[in-house]
Enzyme design. Sequence first.
Site, mmCIF file in Angstrom:
data_model
loop_
_atom_site.group_PDB
_atom_site.id
_atom_site.type_symbol
_atom_site.label_atom_id
_atom_site.label_comp_id
_atom_site.label_asym_id
_atom_site.label_seq_id
_atom_site.Cartn_x
_atom_site.Cartn_y
_atom_site.Cartn_z
ATOM 1 N N ARG A 39 11.414 -1.604 12.058
ATOM 2 C CA ARG A 39 10.402 -0.811 12.198
ATOM 3 C C ARG A 39 10.456 -2.763 12.952
ATOM 4 O O ARG A 39 10.478 -3.610 13.007
ATOM 5 C CB ARG A 39 9.583 -1.389 11.504
ATOM 6 C CG ARG A 39 9.119 -0.107 11.123
ATOM 7 C CD ARG A 39 7.830 -0.046 9.562
ATOM 8 N NE ARG A 39 6.970 -0.909 10.130
ATOM 9 C CZ ARG A 39 5.514 -0.603 9.757
ATOM 10 N NH1 ARG A 39 5.201 -0.066 8.625
ATOM 11 N NH2 ARG A 39 4.487 -1.633 10.296
ATOM 12 N N ARG A 92 -9.420 0.963 9.495
ATOM 13 C CA ARG A 92 -9.134 -0.453 9.887
ATOM 14 C C ARG A 92 -10.021 -1.577 10.561
ATOM 15 O O ARG A 92 -10.419 -2.358 11.152
ATOM 16 C CB ARG A 92 -7.584 -1.131 10.870
ATOM 17 C CG ARG A 92 -6.259 -0.936 9.521
ATOM 18 C CD ARG A 92 -5.558 -0.777 10.884
ATOM 19 N NE ARG A 92 -4.460 -1.554 10.471
ATOM 20 C CZ ARG A 92 -3.174 -0.895 9.491
ATOM 21 N NH1 ARG A 92 -3.094 -0.405 9.302
ATOM 22 N NH2 ARG A 92 -2.818 -1.725 9.655
ATOM 23 N N ARG A 127 -0.581 -9.469 13.512
ATOM 24 C CA ARG A 127 -1.270 -8.342 12.280
ATOM 25 C C ARG A 127 -2.020 -8.583 11.767
ATOM 26 O O ARG A 127 -2.734 -8.541 11.737
ATOM 27 C CB ARG A 127 0.223 -7.313 12.250
ATOM 28 C CG ARG A 127 0.614 -6.693 12.959
ATOM 29 C CD ARG A 127 2.405 -6.038 12.889
ATOM 30 N NE ARG A 127 2.223 -5.381 11.794
ATOM 31 C CZ ARG A 127 3.360 -5.636 10.885
ATOM 32 N NH1 ARG A 127 4.707 -5.645 10.993
ATOM 33 N NH2 ARG A 127 3.261 -4.485 9.880
ATOM 34 N N ARG A 187 11.726 -5.701 5.005
ATOM 35 C CA ARG A 187 11.526 -5.067 4.997
ATOM 36 C C ARG A 187 11.984 -4.621 6.466
ATOM 37 O O ARG A 187 12.313 -4.012 6.772
ATOM 38 C CB ARG A 187 10.249 -4.823 5.564
ATOM 39 C CG ARG A 187 9.904 -2.539 5.522
ATOM 40 C CD ARG A 187 8.029 -2.571 5.239
ATOM 41 N NE ARG A 187 7.756 -3.281 5.866
ATOM 42 C CZ ARG A 187 5.879 -2.631 6.430
ATOM 43 N NH1 ARG A 187 5.254 -1.964 5.359
ATOM 44 N NH2 ARG A 187 5.882 -3.433 6.982
ATOM 45 N N LYS A 211 0.561 -1.428 -0.356
ATOM 46 C CA LYS A 211 -0.069 0.295 -0.466
ATOM 47 C C LYS A 211 1.101 1.048 -0.241
ATOM 48 O O LYS A 211 0.807 1.875 -0.661
ATOM 49 C CB LYS A 211 -1.015 0.345 1.180
ATOM 50 C CG LYS A 211 -1.859 -1.024 1.000
ATOM 51 C CD LYS A 211 -2.349 -0.992 2.500
ATOM 52 C CE LYS A 211 -1.802 -1.188 3.755
ATOM 53 N NZ LYS A 211 -1.487 -2.738 4.328
HETATM 54 N N1 UDP Z 1 -1.969 0.782 13.731
HETATM 55 C C1 UDP Z 1 -3.665 1.348 14.003
HETATM 56 N N2 UDP Z 1 -3.891 1.784 12.762
HETATM 57 C C2 UDP Z 1 -3.803 2.443 12.069
HETATM 58 C C3 UDP Z 1 -2.800 2.187 11.644
HETATM 59 C C4 UDP Z 1 -2.061 1.595 12.097
HETATM 60 O O1 UDP Z 1 -3.367 0.521 15.104
HETATM 61 O O2 UDP Z 1 -4.820 3.256 10.989
HETATM 62 C C5 UDP Z 1 -1.333 -0.237 14.541
HETATM 63 C C6 UDP Z 1 -0.795 -1.336 14.017
HETATM 64 O O3 UDP Z 1 -0.573 -1.522 15.664
HETATM 65 C C7 UDP Z 1 -0.483 -1.739 12.148
HETATM 66 C C8 UDP Z 1 1.008 -0.703 13.256
HETATM 67 O O4 UDP Z 1 0.061 0.523 13.340
HETATM 68 O O5 UDP Z 1 -0.200 -3.034 13.437
HETATM 69 C C9 UDP Z 1 1.581 -0.722 11.711
HETATM 70 O O6 UDP Z 1 0.574 0.058 10.122
HETATM 71 P P1 UDP Z 1 1.135 0.312 9.271
HETATM 72 O O7 UDP Z 1 -0.102 0.424 8.296
HETATM 73 O O8 UDP Z 1 2.575 0.810 9.213
HETATM 74 O O9 UDP Z 1 1.934 -1.403 8.774
HETATM 75 P P2 UDP Z 1 1.039 -2.299 7.397
HETATM 76 O O10 UDP Z 1 0.345 -2.811 7.549
HETATM 77 O O11 UDP Z 1 1.630 -1.217 6.322
HETATM 78 O O12 UDP Z 1 2.873 -2.980 7.417
HETATM 79 MG MG MG Z 2 2.230 0.672 6.040
#
Ligand code: UDP
Ligand code: MG
Length: 200
Positions: free
Chosen positions: A134, A89, A146, A128, A14
Site C-alpha cells: 500500500r 470517519r 492520516r 504492513r 480493525k
Molecule cells: N478512506 C476514506 N474514507 C473511508 C475509508 C478510507 O477516505 O471511509 C481513505 C483515506 O484516505 C484513508 C485510506 O482510504 O487514509 C485508507 O483507509 P483504511 O481504512 O483502509 O486504512 P486504515 O485506517 O485501516 O489503515
Molecule cells: Mg483497515
Amino acid sequence: MLNLILFGPPGSGKGTQALRLIDRYHLVHISTGDLFRQEMGRETPLGKEAKAYISRGELVPDHITIGMLRNKVNAHPEAEGFIFDGFPRTLAQAEALDQLMAEEGTTIHLLIALDVDDEEIVRRIRGRAAISGRADDANDTVVRNRLAVYKNETAPVFDYYAKQGKSHRIDGMGSVEEIFQRLCTLIDQTIHSLKKGALI
Ligand code: UDP
Ligand code: MG
C-alpha cells in the site's frame, strides 16, 4: 440484528479483528478502505477519483464514501448485522449512517474503539507497508497526515456515539488473540442487553 462500528486510528487492528469477528457473529464486514482499494485495482471512475485523496492521506469526500457505503449495505438484505470498519470517519458520515440504519428499521448498537499508542501505530504501519504494497502505508508524510486527519475529523465520532451511550474503548495493545477476547466480552455483553430489551 447487531450493527457494530470498529473504531480506531489507522493500523489499530480493525481489519484483522473484523475478519475474526464476522466468523464468530455471522456479520457482514464493510471496510470502506478495502472497497476503495478494490475500485482502485479495477481502475473504475470511483477508484480513480478516490486515489487522488488516498495517496495524500486525505479523506475521500463524504458524498462519495456515503454513496458507496449505502450501495454495499443495500446489497446485503439477508445480513444478520454489519461490522463497519473504517467508517464513519466524519460526523456527517455518522449522521448519514444513523439515517441509513433507521431506513432499514435498525440502528447502530455498539462502537468499539481500539486504543493503540502512536509509537505502536507507526511500527505496525511500517510492518504492513512491507507486505501490503500500500503506497499510503509506505510514505511517512502520508501516514502522519492520516493520523492528523484521524485526530481532527474522525475522533469526534467517538463522542457522537458516546452521547447515545454506545461508545466503548478497549486496550488495543497485546496479541491478536487477547484483543479478540476483549472484543468478544464486550460484544457478548451487548447481545445480552439486547436480548433483555435494553437496547433497540
Ligand atoms: N478512506 C476514506 N474514507 C473511508 C475509508 C478510507 O477516505 O471511509 C481513505 C483515506 O484516505 C484513508 C485510506 O482510504 O487514509 C485508507 O483507509 P483504511 O481504512 O483502509 O486504512 P486504515 O485506517 O485501516 O489503515
Ligand atoms: Mg483497515
